[in-house]
Design an enzyme around this catalytic site. Sequence first.
Site, PDB file in Angstrom:
ATOM      1  N   SER A   1     -59.303  80.554 -30.630  1.00  0.00           N
ATOM      2  CA  SER A   1     -59.964  79.747 -31.663  1.00  0.00           C
ATOM      3  C   SER A   1     -61.422  80.122 -31.637  1.00  0.00           C
ATOM      4  O   SER A   1     -61.952  80.560 -30.608  1.00  0.00           O
ATOM      5  CB  SER A   1     -59.804  78.249 -31.357  1.00  0.00           C
ATOM      6  OG  SER A   1     -60.650  77.466 -32.184  1.00  0.00           O
TER       7      SER A   1
ATOM      8  N   TYR B   1     -60.132  70.549 -25.953  1.00  0.00           N
ATOM      9  CA  TYR B   1     -59.905  71.748 -26.760  1.00  0.00           C
ATOM     10  C   TYR B   1     -61.026  72.759 -26.537  1.00  0.00           C
ATOM     11  O   TYR B   1     -60.766  73.955 -26.315  1.00  0.00           O
ATOM     12  CB  TYR B   1     -59.822  71.366 -28.232  1.00  0.00           C
ATOM     13  CG  TYR B   1     -59.271  72.445 -29.141  1.00  0.00           C
ATOM     14  CD1 TYR B   1     -57.909  72.707 -29.186  1.00  0.00           C
ATOM     15  CD2 TYR B   1     -60.100  73.188 -29.978  1.00  0.00           C
ATOM     16  CE1 TYR B   1     -57.381  73.679 -30.025  1.00  0.00           C
ATOM     17  CE2 TYR B   1     -59.589  74.161 -30.820  1.00  0.00           C
ATOM     18  CZ  TYR B   1     -58.233  74.399 -30.843  1.00  0.00           C
ATOM     19  OH  TYR B   1     -57.717  75.383 -31.676  1.00  0.00           O
TER      20      TYR B   1
ATOM     21  N   LYS C   1     -60.224  76.348 -24.644  1.00  0.00           N
ATOM     22  CA  LYS C   1     -60.357  77.564 -25.437  1.00  0.00           C
ATOM     23  C   LYS C   1     -61.419  78.494 -24.854  1.00  0.00           C
ATOM     24  O   LYS C   1     -61.271  79.727 -24.922  1.00  0.00           O
ATOM     25  CB  LYS C   1     -60.660  77.211 -26.892  1.00  0.00           C
ATOM     26  CG  LYS C   1     -59.492  76.530 -27.606  1.00  0.00           C
ATOM     27  CD  LYS C   1     -58.219  77.368 -27.570  1.00  0.00           C
ATOM     28  CE  LYS C   1     -57.092  76.752 -28.378  1.00  0.00           C
ATOM     29  NZ  LYS C   1     -55.871  77.590 -28.369  1.00  0.00           N
TER      30      LYS C   1
END
Length: 270
Positions: free
Chosen positions: A143, A156, A160
């Site tokens: 991402s 998140y 990531k």
Amino acid sequence: MQVKDKTVVVTGAATGIGRALAMAFARAGARGVAIADLNAAGAATVAAEVQAAVPDCAVFGQAVDVADASAVQALTDEATRRFGQVDVFCSNAGIILRKGLDASAEEWQRIWDINVMAHIHAAKAVLPQMLERGDGYFVNTVSAAGLLSQIGSAPYAVTKHAAIGFAEWLSITYGDRGIKVSCICPQGVQTNMLFGEKGERKGFLQEGSVTPEHVADATLAGMADERFLILPHPEVLEYYRRKGQDYDRWLRGMRRLHEKVMQEFGGIAM
């Protein structure tokens, strides 16, 4: 690398980016595509769709929990049995948890297992055969949050970043032994993660979002050039450069963005 005549494993392939990648690999001439997902029925459905679209491609669907190392190994073993070898492992499965310090230890562990350990399990499972041949490709869906950050989700953003770190290490350690690594780092992609299953979610990344098919096309182009960073949103590279050029200024800008998102979208950045 050209995908033609290669064999590919795609995880998280029942929907979204994974589904688009599986279809794109088959249409680009892959001789075999393994479609894996926690949702067994979804994996079977996509496998049937890909097979119908590209009859000459060998396709199978398999249920797999990418957080389980033994399940990832079993997937690799089955793909190797059917295809002879695994040329490309596309570690695509991922989840988001829209929490900060309120996330429990169990929630942190779950997202860590899927967003980070799944890539490690894949490498452990398939790297030995790739090193024996002196050729192989890992394509990890990460991402833009791995290069920048994620407003409204500490788990998140952290996982990531860790996924990028592992991919870098993999490339540094094995790149001179024929192992290629790419990280797909989009911003908003038009999937259930972005919009919600019923389209109920609103967030600032929806503006400028791209289709999963766009991400798949960008991935094939990036693999052809063997680029480490595959950026379906090219502007992410400029944002990343700004971060490196003046970290403090970048942080101030991100704090302003955080405030805007909190006011306009209730903290949901996606």
